[in-house]
Design a protein around this motif. Structure first.
Motif, PDB file in Angstrom:
ATOM      1  N   ARG B  72      86.735   3.736  38.345  1.00  0.00           N
ATOM      2  CA  ARG B  72      87.902   4.612  38.177  1.00  0.00           C
ATOM      3  C   ARG B  72      87.752   5.554  36.999  1.00  0.00           C
ATOM      4  O   ARG B  72      88.707   5.857  36.296  1.00  0.00           O
ATOM      5  CB  ARG B  72      89.196   3.794  38.048  1.00  0.00           C
ATOM      6  CG  ARG B  72      90.352   4.464  38.809  1.00  0.00           C
ATOM      7  CD  ARG B  72      91.570   3.602  38.826  1.00  0.00           C
ATOM      8  NE  ARG B  72      92.567   3.981  37.834  1.00  0.00           N
ATOM      9  CZ  ARG B  72      93.654   3.241  37.598  1.00  0.00           C
ATOM     10  NH1 ARG B  72      93.874   2.107  38.256  1.00  0.00           N
ATOM     11  NH2 ARG B  72      94.531   3.626  36.706  1.00  0.00           N
ATOM     12  N   GLU B  94      94.670   0.135  41.981  1.00  0.00           N
ATOM     13  CA  GLU B  94      96.075  -0.179  41.729  1.00  0.00           C
ATOM     14  C   GLU B  94      96.305  -0.868  40.392  1.00  0.00           C
ATOM     15  O   GLU B  94      97.409  -1.325  40.098  1.00  0.00           O
ATOM     16  CB  GLU B  94      96.618  -1.038  42.882  1.00  0.00           C
ATOM     17  CG  GLU B  94      96.937  -0.172  44.079  1.00  0.00           C
ATOM     18  CD  GLU B  94      97.194  -0.954  45.345  1.00  0.00           C
ATOM     19  OE1 GLU B  94      97.241  -2.201  45.269  1.00  0.00           O
ATOM     20  OE2 GLU B  94      97.325  -0.318  46.388  1.00  0.00           O
ATOM     21  N   MET B  95      95.244  -0.965  39.593  1.00  0.00           N
ATOM     22  CA  MET B  95      95.401  -1.622  38.292  1.00  0.00           C
ATOM     23  C   MET B  95      96.199  -0.750  37.334  1.00  0.00           C
ATOM     24  O   MET B  95      96.145   0.479  37.398  1.00  0.00           O
ATOM     25  CB  MET B  95      94.018  -1.848  37.666  1.00  0.00           C
ATOM     26  CG  MET B  95      93.293  -3.045  38.210  1.00  0.00           C
ATOM     27  SD  MET B  95      91.737  -3.206  37.328  1.00  0.00           S
ATOM     28  CE  MET B  95      91.001  -4.547  38.236  1.00  0.00           C
ATOM     29  N   SER B  96      96.917  -1.406  36.416  1.00  0.00           N
ATOM     30  CA  SER B  96      97.551  -0.662  35.328  1.00  0.00           C
ATOM     31  C   SER B  96      96.448  -0.281  34.343  1.00  0.00           C
ATOM     32  O   SER B  96      95.341  -0.802  34.408  1.00  0.00           O
ATOM     33  CB  SER B  96      98.584  -1.532  34.642  1.00  0.00           C
ATOM     34  OG  SER B  96      97.923  -2.571  33.947  1.00  0.00           O
ATOM     35  N   ASN B  97      96.764   0.588  33.428  1.00  0.00           N
ATOM     36  CA  ASN B  97      95.747   1.025  32.474  1.00  0.00           C
ATOM     37  C   ASN B  97      95.222  -0.132  31.643  1.00  0.00           C
ATOM     38  O   ASN B  97      94.036  -0.194  31.344  1.00  0.00           O
ATOM     39  CB  ASN B  97      96.311   2.118  31.565  1.00  0.00           C
ATOM     40  CG  ASN B  97      96.340   3.452  32.287  1.00  0.00           C
ATOM     41  OD1 ASN B  97      95.643   3.636  33.289  1.00  0.00           O
ATOM     42  ND2 ASN B  97      97.166   4.365  31.809  1.00  0.00           N
ATOM     43  N   ALA B  98      96.121  -1.061  31.278  1.00  0.00           N
ATOM     44  CA  ALA B  98      95.684  -2.206  30.481  1.00  0.00           C
ATOM     45  C   ALA B  98      94.735  -3.091  31.282  1.00  0.00           C
ATOM     46  O   ALA B  98      93.704  -3.538  30.782  1.00  0.00           O
ATOM     47  CB  ALA B  98      96.904  -2.996  30.024  1.00  0.00           C
ATOM     48  N   GLU B  99      95.088  -3.320  32.541  1.00  0.00           N
ATOM     49  CA  GLU B  99      94.214  -4.144  33.391  1.00  0.00           C
ATOM     50  C   GLU B  99      92.861  -3.477  33.579  1.00  0.00           C
ATOM     51  O   GLU B  99      91.809  -4.117  33.546  1.00  0.00           O
ATOM     52  CB  GLU B  99      94.872  -4.347  34.765  1.00  0.00           C
ATOM     53  CG  GLU B  99      96.036  -5.312  34.756  1.00  0.00           C
ATOM     54  CD  GLU B  99      96.794  -5.277  36.078  1.00  0.00           C
ATOM     55  OE1 GLU B  99      97.316  -6.315  36.455  1.00  0.00           O
ATOM     56  OE2 GLU B  99      96.852  -4.208  36.716  1.00  0.00           O
ATOM     57  N   ARG B 101      91.398  -1.416  31.575  1.00  0.00           N
ATOM     58  CA  ARG B 101      90.645  -1.529  30.334  1.00  0.00           C
ATOM     59  C   ARG B 101      89.962  -2.872  30.239  1.00  0.00           C
ATOM     60  O   ARG B 101      88.804  -2.994  29.875  1.00  0.00           O
ATOM     61  CB  ARG B 101      91.608  -1.364  29.152  1.00  0.00           C
ATOM     62  CG  ARG B 101      91.245  -0.207  28.278  1.00  0.00           C
ATOM     63  CD  ARG B 101      91.980  -0.301  26.998  1.00  0.00           C
ATOM     64  NE  ARG B 101      91.122  -1.035  26.080  1.00  0.00           N
ATOM     65  CZ  ARG B 101      91.279  -1.076  24.778  1.00  0.00           C
ATOM     66  NH1 ARG B 101      92.259  -0.478  24.237  1.00  0.00           N
ATOM     67  NH2 ARG B 101      90.459  -1.731  24.011  1.00  0.00           N
TER      68      ARG B 101
END
Lengths: 316, 686
Positions: B72, B94-99, B101
């Motif tokens: 990504r 579909e991950m959040s930015n923290a995930e 990272r």
């Protein structure tokens, strides 16, 4: 049936298959006609840049003032403002008759500001252009020949740069007088080393490119390579440098005028006017000083806005 | 027709939840002025744990975009418009930015093309590598220990001292090892390599590839490899996907794909590469006519239809089906049963005889640079000659002096004052090009590696050619205009190209203009410095064909500098091998490839990853090429030579031994002990 989106795509409405032209058949890579002209793209970016638009509008206003001051001014530059009942209106604050007030001689500050644009807008661009021309030649010589040519010119320009600009200018003006030509040449000479340094670094990276080697292999003269091969490729640098230098030149010319180095101390000129009126600020008469000062500021900021957006557009 | 299963996606058979990487129907677009321009148009593939998957295709096909999208990584204007990317069952789209990272920090690594840019120039190697471990939660001193172990793992010589050095103090190959060590620090489940060896020499490339191969065995990481060099893909990957215009058109195992390609595009790519010992006297190379559709254009039903030699009406009306060929192998083509109709060019190339007379000759040419008071001998007594119409292939690692030789010959910088002579038709020439006049300046011209740098971007093609014609020949006025048109026609440039500026042309066209300029003045010798290394293989084939044809017609000699052994074998009549400013071997191409050869030549030839299969007994070259400022005593190659005779090679300068007609080797070994190179040729393969 269809498991992925891919095979669901219905065939595009029958589009005639364009057979590649003979020229395009030659080899790979995107065909030329698909590539937007870079220049057009840069122009588009420029006219959409708000800071360019603001800068250009302000600059255009001052250019109009310089060309046709009578159109905008309410009085002549040396005309005393006289009220309907025949009274001299000296040192009066801004009001309906004199928008920016009047100075101690009773002249309309607004009209003087409008007329004052002409002087600065002649001297500054000519000085900047002269600096860019001289700087370009020196920069080409330094960047192309390098070695001792580079060393020599670099050392001299460093010496010039190490002296305070205004001090140096005053020295020259005291010796050669304060005619318009001397002022222009002085400002140009002051800016030349800076321009030369910028041009030099642009030329250095150009001179490493193989087209320069190729020109040498054709037996071209150094002058030809510098002026015909390299120069057209550094025009972007020159354009940006010119705009930036115009901004500085406006400031320097005004500063010199403030210090009394001006070709005609009574002519309408922002620097002149500030110099002759600034002591009145203590007497609470701020208007004859502030308005010319704002005029200088607006012009310098406008030119810098243009320079910034030009630089940005040309580098994109 | 039983094989055809339209509408069945090939990857649905495998379970994406267990794949190390599953890209599913990925659509990606770049927003340009508010308009989406599609780059990826439904890419689907899987990389199983422990598997190496390669992506190939011409530049602009979307292979790098795919690799970056797998983690990504996208430019600010990139949007995934459809589809998913699963890594070990987790959907990273579909991950959040923290995930995301966390995922990038712990599960996936990327190795980029240029190791110099991947490292922070102001931090020591040890600090940068240990940082990777600190991120994973290890303490400072433990991280340092682990960093040292990581460097040992990638076989860096003297890892303790490397820890204490800055990136600029290491060579490109060593830096790429460091980057790989950092990539492996987290024991990633997925390793993405984007052209990891493109900037490296063939010998260094071979070492780095060996390393990656070895590390793959140790870890269970899945590898996604992008490389424009098909040989690298062949030697590294288990499975390969072929991409074209943002779509995958064929997927197969490496052996299947390179042995028996089943999509017209793949076949076109394979045929455009000079391989299996093909020579210019055998036949011309196949080319792929036309251009890849540019990003964001509407595509026809079959993306390849405009360039396909076997396209029919159905290709223009229906989307081609995915044709399953067993073992997860598939191709996307209407006519996968008609592929044998694609023919290679006929053998119609007439043999050309090379006369004995030398056009240009270098006699004992030496060139010494001065650097900070030290003498750096870059060329040491080089003897070379060019007969009319002959191609001399010059090979050697970076830093061996190939470019210095070319530039000295061209007169960019002259040889040393007592450094021999360069003669034209037996008459000595002036050392510097700027002093040469008339015939001498006309005689030698050059085709540069990078056409972007070689063409003045503010000049039109017409002006570039016109200026060269009028400078180098007596032609002027209307006659010169005519000559320009003639040259352009000979290079297959059309009249409207003449009024364009270089940036309006594609890479291949630019290189044609550069070649046209070199030939405009009717030169006797043309120096070609890696003229095709910046080009796609399909374009390379067209350029090599052009060079071969021009040589036949104009009787021009070439000094052809290249890293690509396949190319040199195809084009060169003779080969010269350079090492530390000295010619180690020269001989006719066939003789060099048949042996005996210099030990250095053997190592060079075996280092190149071949698309024709892996050479079993590769001869590794340890260490870096010695600095010419401080050459080893005796034979300069003895420090890296596996045959070196102690007491002889490190003391005495080796003699030049004639091992056959016009075949000389500078070596102490007796002729019968000189090695024979290992290469795969057509005869051996059949």
């Amino acid at each position: 049936m269809a498991l992925t989106g891919e095979n669901e795509i219905t065939p595009d409405p029958v589009e005639p298959v364009v057979l590649p032209t003979v020229a395009a058949v030659v080899d790979g890579g995107a065909p030329a006609q698909d590539r937007k002209s870079v220049k057009a793209e840069q122009r588009r970016q420029l006219v959409r840049d708000p800071s360019f638009i603001i800068g250009a509008l302000v600059l255009l206003f001052w250019i109009l003032c310089a060309l046709l001051p009578a159109l905008l001014a309410n009085y002549g530059p040396d005309e005393a403002v006289v009220t309907a009942d025949g009274q001299f209106l000296a040192r009066s604050g801004p009001d309906g008759t004199a928008w920016f007030g009047t100075d101690s001689a009773g002249r309309d500050v607004y009209s003087r500001v409008i007329y004052g644009a002409r002087n600065v807008l002649t001297v500054a661009p000519i000085a900047a252009a002269a600096a860019v021309a001289a700087g370009a030649i020196l920069g080409l010589l330094m960047g192309f020949f390098r070695g001792w040519v580079d060393e020599l010119i670099s050392r001299i320009s460093e010496a010039v740069l190490s002296l305070p600009v205004i001090l140096l200018a005053i020295l020259v003006l005291v010796v050669f007088g304060t005619s318009k030509l001397v002022i222009i040449l002085t400002v140009a000479a002051l800016f030349t080393p800076v321009v030369a340094r910028t041009v030099r670094s642009a030329v250095l990276s150009e001179a490493q490119l193989d087209y320069v080697t190729s020109a040498k292999l054709r037996g071209e003269s150094s002058w030809f390579i510098m002026t015909r091969e390299i120069l057209p490729n550094i025009t972007n640098v020159l354009v940006v440098e010119f705009t930036v230098r115009v901004g500085y030149a406006i400031f320097t010319v005004a500063t010199l005028a403030f210090l009394g180095f001006t070709s005609d101390a009574t002519a309408p000129d922002w620097g002149n006017d500030i110099a002759s009126t600034y002591t009145l600020i203590n007497a609470n008469q701020w208007w004859p000083t502030i308005f010319p000062a704002l005029a200088i500021a607006s012009l310098v900021i406008a030119v810098n806005l243009i320079a910034d957006s030009l630089d940005k557009a040309l580098k994109s | 027709m039983t094989m055809i299963e339209p509408n069945l996606d090939p990857v649905d058979r495998a379970d994406p939840a267990t794949a190390a990487l599953a890209v599913q129907n990925l659509h990606l677009a770049y927003m340009v002025r508010g308009q989406p321009r599609e780059v990826l148009r439904g890419v689907t593939f899987q990389v199983r744990p422990g598997e190496a998957f390669g992506l190939v295709g011409e530049s602009g096909c979307g292979k790098s975009t795919t690799a970056y999208a797998a983690l990504r990584y996208m430019p600010a204007n990139g949007r995934i418009t459809e589809g998913h990317v699963l890594a070990n069952g987790k959907d990273i789209t579909e991950m959040s930015n923290a995930e995301l990272r966390k995922f990038r920090a712990t599960e996936a690594s990327m190795v980029y093309q240029d190791p110099v840019q991947a490292m922070n120039p102001s931090l020591k190697i040890g600090d940068q590598v240990s940082e990777c471990f600190e991120i994973l939660g290890h303490g400072k001193s433990e991280s340092m220990d682990r960093a040292l172990a990581a460097l040992k793992r990638v076989h860096i010589a003297a890892p303790e001292s490397v820890m204490d050095r800055y990136p600029h103090q290491l060579s490109g190959g060593m830096l790429q090892r460091v980057v790989i060590a950092m990539g492996l620090a987290k024991d990633p489940k997925l390793l993405v390599l984007d052209e990891p060896t493109t900037g490296l020499d063939a010998t260094v490339e071979a070492e780095v590839l060996d390393l990656v191969r070895e590390l793959r065995k140790e870890t269970d990481a899945a590898v996604l490899l992008i490389a424009h060099n098909l040989g690298v893909i062949r030697t590294m990957c288990d499975r390969v996907g072929v991409m074209y215009a943002g779509k995958m058109v064929e997927e197969a195992t490496s052996d299947q794909l390179f042995g028996e390609p089943r999509h017209p595009y793949t076949i076109g790519l394979m045929n455009s590469i000079p391989r299996l010992g093909l020579r210019k006297t055998d036949r011309a190379l196949s080319t792929i006519p036309g251009n890849m559709p540019s990003i964001g254009t509407d595509l026809p039903t079959c993306v390849y239809v405009s360039r396909c030699p076997i396209a029919t009406d159905i290709c223009r009306s229906d989307v081609p089906p995915v044709v399953q060929l067993g073992d997860g192998r598939w191709t996307r083509c209407h006519h996968s049963d008609l592929l044998d109709q694609i023919v290679e060019p006929l053998a119609e190339v007439p043999e050309h005889l090379i006369p004995d007379d030398q056009v240009v000759e270098l006699n004992h040419v030496s060139k010494t640079f001065r650097q900070a008071g030290h003498a750096v001998p870059a060329l040491v007594s080089v003897d070379l000659g060019f007969a009319e119409g002959e191609t001399l292939g010059l090979v050697g690692e970076s830093g061996s002096g190939k470019s210095t030789l070319a530039k000295t010959m061209l007169g960019v910088h002259g040889p040393d004052d007592d450094g021999g002579t360069i003669t034209l038709d037996g008459r000595p020439m002036k050392a510097k090009a700027t002093d040469r006049r008339g015939e001498a300046i006309q005689a030698i011209q050059m085709v540069f590696q990078n056409p972007d740098s070689a063409l003045n971007r503010s000049w039109t093609v017409r002006r570039i050619l016109h200026r060269t014609v009028t400078r180098l020949t007596d032609i002027s006025g209307e006659e010169a205009d005519r000559r320009v048109s003639e040259i352009a026609e000979a290079m297959r440039l059309s009249e409207h190209h003449l009024d364009m500026r270089p940036r309006q042309l594609s890479g291949g066209l630019k290189q044609r203009v550069a070649i046209a300029r070199a030939f405009a003045g009717d030169p006797r010798v043309v120096v070609c410095d890696e003229p095709t290394s910046a080009l796609d293989v399909s374009v390379q084939a067209a350029i090599l064909n052009l060079l071969a044809t021009l040589q036949r017609d104009e009787k021009t000699s070439y000094l052809f500098i290249t890293h690509d052994i396949g190319v040199v074998r195809y084009l060169a009549d003779r080969i010269a091998v350079m090492y530390v400013g000295r010619i180690m071997e020269k001989g006719l191409t066939e003789d060099v490839f048949n042996g005996p050869v210099h030990p250095y030549t053997e190592a060079l030839l075996s280092a190149v990853p071949a698309i024709d299969g892996v050479a079993k007994n590769r001869i590794p070259l340890q260490g870096d090429i010695p600095s010419p400022a401080d050459p080893p005593p005796g034979c300069v190659f003895h420090t890296r030579c596996k045959y070196h005779i102690p007491g002889t090679c490190d003391v005495e300068i080796p003699p030049s031994v004639t091992v056959g007609p016009r075949h000389e080797i500078v070596c102490h070994l007796p002729i019968d002990q000189m090695p024979t190179p290992v290469t795969v040729t057509l005869s051996q393969k059949n």
